[in-house]
Scaffold this motif. Structure first.
Motif, PDB file in Angstrom:
ATOM      1  N   MET A 106       5.529  -0.446  -3.325  1.00 15.41           N
ATOM      2  CA  MET A 106       4.070  -0.491  -3.328  1.00 15.41           C
ATOM      3  C   MET A 106       3.483   0.916  -3.228  1.00 15.41           C
ATOM      4  N   ASP A 107       4.127   1.794  -2.463  1.00 11.05           N
ATOM      5  CA  ASP A 107       3.673   3.189  -2.391  1.00 11.05           C
ATOM      6  C   ASP A 107       3.697   3.834  -3.772  1.00 11.05           C
ATOM      7  N   VAL A 108       4.798   3.637  -4.476  1.00 14.49           N
ATOM      8  CA  VAL A 108       4.945   4.238  -5.804  1.00 14.49           C
ATOM      9  C   VAL A 108       3.886   3.691  -6.759  1.00 14.49           C
ATOM     10  N   LEU A 109       3.672   2.371  -6.740  1.00 14.08           N
ATOM     11  CA  LEU A 109       2.701   1.764  -7.649  1.00 14.08           C
ATOM     12  C   LEU A 109       1.268   2.169  -7.318  1.00 14.08           C
ATOM     13  N   THR A 110       0.995   2.413  -6.039  1.00 14.96           N
ATOM     14  CA  THR A 110      -0.365   2.768  -5.633  1.00 14.96           C
ATOM     15  C   THR A 110      -0.745   4.173  -6.084  1.00 14.96           C
ATOM     16  N   TYR A 111       0.216   5.091  -6.045  1.00 10.32           N
ATOM     17  CA  TYR A 111      -0.096   6.488  -6.355  1.00 10.32           C
ATOM     18  C   TYR A 111       0.435   6.940  -7.710  1.00 10.32           C
ATOM     19  N   SER A 112       1.065   6.028  -8.441  1.00  8.44           N
ATOM     20  CA  SER A 112       1.522   6.339  -9.793  1.00  8.44           C
ATOM     21  C   SER A 112       0.388   6.031 -10.771  1.00  8.44           C
ATOM     22  N   PRO A 113       0.584   6.261 -12.067  1.00  6.39           N
ATOM     23  CA  PRO A 113      -0.474   5.932 -13.043  1.00  6.39           C
ATOM     24  C   PRO A 113      -0.931   4.481 -13.005  1.00  6.39           C
ATOM     25  N   ALA A 114      -0.122   3.579 -12.431  1.00  6.11           N
ATOM     26  CA  ALA A 114      -0.550   2.179 -12.324  1.00  6.11           C
ATOM     27  C   ALA A 114      -1.804   2.046 -11.472  1.00  6.11           C
ATOM     28  N   ARG A 115      -1.925   2.895 -10.442  1.00  9.81           N
ATOM     29  CA  ARG A 115      -3.118   2.976  -9.607  1.00  9.81           C
ATOM     30  C   ARG A 115      -3.578   1.621  -9.073  1.00  9.81           C
ATOM     31  N   LEU A 116      -2.719   0.991  -8.303  1.00  8.20           N
ATOM     32  CA  LEU A 116      -3.140  -0.224  -7.614  1.00  8.20           C
ATOM     33  C   LEU A 116      -4.182   0.133  -6.560  1.00  8.20           C
TER      34      LEU A 116
END
Length: 209
Positions: A106-116
Motif C-alpha cells: 500500500m505504501d508503494v501504491l500510494t506514492y507511486s504513479p498509481a497515486r492512491l
C-alpha cells in the motif's frame, strides 16, 4: 518460531523501522518549516516507495523464516496423519508478516504513479498493527504464566501504536503522532528482544547475554 531467533527477527525489524521513522519525521518537519509553500521535496515520496519495498522484503523474509525452518510447517496448514493443525504458532507469525507486507504494498501504491488516496497507507499499517495485537492476545493461551505476562505487556505498545497510526489517517503529517508511532515501534522492537530473553537459557546462550 517459539525461540530466541523467532523473537529477535521481528524485534530487529521493528527497531529498524522505529528509528528510521523517527529520523524521517524530524527531517520532514524541518523541511516543511523551511519551505514556505509547505510542499515536501519529491525525494520524500521516493523514500516512501523505498520504505514500502523494504517492508515487503522484510515481511517476505519473515514468512519464509517461519515456514521453512527445520521444524516449520513448510506451507502445510493441516495434516491427516494424525488429524491436526500444523504448527499454528508459525502460521500466526506468518499472518502477522503478511499484513505488514500488504502495508508495504500500500505504501508503494500510494506514492507511486498509481497515486492512491493519502491515508490508505496509514490505514493499512494500522490494520497490520491491530492484527499483530489481535494475534498476540490469543497467542498466549495455555502458555506458562511468565510467557503470558511478558506478551501481555507487549500488547500495550501494540494497540497503542495501532490507535496512534489510525489517528494519522485523519491528522496527516502530525509530528507528535509520528514521533509517538516511532517511539512505540522502538518499544515493540526492544520488547521483542526482551520477550526472547528466556529462550536464551533454553538455547544455552545465557553466558552471551
Amino acid at each position: 518460531m517459539a525461540n530466541f531467533q523467532g523473537h529477535a527477527l521481528p524485534g530487529s525489524f521493528f527497531l529498524l523501522f522505529g528509528f528510521w521513522w523517527a529520523v524521517k519525521c524530524v527531517l520532514k518537519h524541518y523541511s516543511r518549516k523551511l519551505n514556505k509553500k509547505n510542499n515536501l521535496h519529491r525525494s520524500f515520496d521516493k523514500l516512501e516507495v523505498i520504505e514500502g519495498a523494504v517492508k515487503v522484503t522484510f515481511a517476505t523474509i519473515g514468512i519464509l523464516a517461519e515456514q521453512f525452518v527445520p521444524d516449520g510447517p513448510h506451507l502445510y496448514l493441516y495434516t491427516r496423519e494424525p488429524w491436526s493443525w500444523v504448527k499454528m504458532m508459525n502460521w500466526q507469525h506468518s499472518t502477522m508478516y503478511l499484513f505488514f507486507g500488504l502495508s508495504g504494498v500500500m505504501d508503494v501504491l500510494t506514492y507511486s504513479p498509481a497515486r492512491l488516496p493519502l491515508g490508505l497507507d496509514r490505514l493499512m499499517l494500522a490494520i497490520a498493527v491491530f492484527i499483530e495485537g489481535f494475534l498476540f492476545y490469543f497467542h498466549v493461551h495455555n502458555r506458562p504464566m511468565l510467557d503470558q505476562h511478558i506478551h501481555t505487556l507487549l500488547l500495550t505498545a501494540i494497540f497503542g501504536g495501532s490507535i496512534s497510526i489510525l489517528l494519522e489517517v485523519f491528522l496527516r503529517d502530525n509530528v507528535i503522532l509520528e514521533l509517538f508511532r516511532s517511539s512505540l515501534t522502538i518499544l515493540q522492537g526492544s520488547w521483542f528482544w526482551q520477550v526472547g530473553h528466556p529462550w536464551i537459557d533454553v538455547l544455552g546462550l545465557g553466558c552471551l547475554w
